[in-house]
Scaffold this motif. Structure first.
Motif, PDB file in Angstrom:
ATOM      1  N   LEU A  83       0.836  -1.201   0.000  1.00 16.68           N
ATOM      2  CA  LEU A  83       0.000   0.000   0.000  1.00 16.68           C
ATOM      3  C   LEU A  83       0.873   1.255   0.000  1.00 16.68           C
ATOM      4  N   MET A  84       2.019   1.189   0.695  1.00  9.29           N
ATOM      5  CA  MET A  84       2.945   2.321   0.755  1.00  9.29           C
ATOM      6  C   MET A  84       4.372   1.781   0.718  1.00  9.29           C
ATOM      7  N   TRP A  89       2.361   6.393  -1.200  1.00 12.88           N
ATOM      8  CA  TRP A  89       1.221   5.491  -1.371  1.00 12.88           C
ATOM      9  C   TRP A  89       1.216   4.948  -2.789  1.00 12.88           C
ATOM     10  N   SER A  94      -3.576   1.506  -3.149  1.00 10.96           N
ATOM     11  CA  SER A  94      -4.189   2.300  -2.084  1.00 10.96           C
ATOM     12  C   SER A  94      -5.636   2.652  -2.408  1.00 10.96           C
ATOM     13  N   THR A 100      -8.470   0.954   4.784  1.00 13.63           N
ATOM     14  CA  THR A 100      -7.221   0.580   5.446  1.00 13.63           C
ATOM     15  C   THR A 100      -6.257   1.756   5.445  1.00 13.63           C
ATOM     16  N   CYS A 101      -6.097   2.389   4.305  1.00 16.34           N
ATOM     17  CA  CYS A 101      -5.203   3.549   4.201  1.00 16.34           C
ATOM     18  C   CYS A 101      -5.679   4.679   5.113  1.00 16.34           C
ATOM     19  N   GLU A 102      -6.977   4.896   5.151  1.00  9.41           N
ATOM     20  CA  GLU A 102      -7.539   5.937   6.012  1.00  9.41           C
ATOM     21  C   GLU A 102      -7.236   5.641   7.486  1.00  9.41           C
ATOM     22  N   ILE A 104      -4.713   4.003   8.707  1.00  8.05           N
ATOM     23  CA  ILE A 104      -3.285   4.250   8.938  1.00  8.05           C
ATOM     24  C   ILE A 104      -3.032   5.744   9.080  1.00  8.05           C
ATOM     25  N   ILE A 105      -3.629   6.522   8.200  1.00  4.10           N
ATOM     26  CA  ILE A 105      -3.457   7.979   8.233  1.00  4.10           C
ATOM     27  C   ILE A 105      -4.051   8.561   9.520  1.00  4.10           C
ATOM     28  N   CYS A 111       4.806   6.174   9.343  1.00  7.34           N
ATOM     29  CA  CYS A 111       4.851   5.092   8.368  1.00  7.34           C
ATOM     30  C   CYS A 111       5.810   5.368   7.214  1.00  7.34           C
ATOM     31  N   ALA A 114       3.714   0.287   4.228  1.00  6.15           N
ATOM     32  CA  ALA A 114       2.470  -0.331   4.686  1.00  6.15           C
ATOM     33  C   ALA A 114       2.112  -1.394   3.659  1.00  6.15           C
TER      34      ALA A 114
END
Length: 131
Positions: A83-84, A89, A94, A100-102, A104-105, A111, A114
Motif C-alpha cells: 500500500l505504501m 502510497w 491504495s 485501510t489507508c484511512e 493508517i493515516i 509510516c 504499509a
C-alpha cells in the motif's frame, strides 16, 4: 544539514527486539486506533482479495518480497501487497484499500511502508527486527 535525512519512522525509546507487547511499547498510541479498525480492515481485505476483477486491477499483487538481500533475511516465500513504499502510497493498491489507508493515516502512524503480507502453509519467515 545538507546530508541530513528525515527518519519518518523513528520512534523514541523503541529498541530493536523480536516482539513488543503493545501494553509495554513506548509512545505508540496509534496501535489502539489500528486495533479498533481491525474489523473494518479485515472486511475490506476479504472483499478485495475475493474479487478477481479487483485483484487483477492491482499493482504487483502478492509479489515476492524477497530480493537477494531480503530472501536471506526473511525467507523466499514471503509475499506482499504493498500500500505504501518509502513513504509513497501506491497509486493503484491504495485505491483498492481506502478504508485501510484511512485507518493508517488517522492513527498517525510514523509510516514508511504499509503492506499486507502472506505466506503459504508450511513455509517460514526468519526472526527479524526490520532495523
Amino acid at each position: 544539514d545538507y546530508c541530513r535525512q528525515e527518519a519518518r519512522s523513528f520512534i523514541k525509546n523503541l529498541k530493536a527486539q523480536a516482539w513488543w507487547d503493545p501494553s509495554e511499547t513506548p509512545n505508540l498510541s496509534y496501535y489502539k486506533h489500528l486495533e479498533s479498525k481491525f474489523p473494518v480492515i479485515l472486511e475490506e481485505f476479504k472483499s478485495v482479495t475475493s474479487s478477481s476483477s479487483k485483484m487483477s486491477s492491482g499493482n504487483n499483487i502478492w509479489a515476492s518480497a524477497a530480493d537477494s538481500t531480503s530472501a536471506s533475511s526473511y525467507g523466499p516465500d514471503w509475499k506482499t501487497l504493498v500500500l505504501m513504499d518509502r513513504t509513497t502510497w501506491d497509486p493503484v493498491n491504495s485505491v483498492l484499500f481506502p478504508k485501510t489507508c484511512e485507518a493508517i493515516i488517522e492513527a498517525g502512524v510514523p509510516c514508511v511502508e504499509a503492506f499486507f503480507a502472506r505466506m503459504d502453509g508450511k513455509t517460514k519467515i526468519k526472526p527479524h527486527t526490520d532495523r
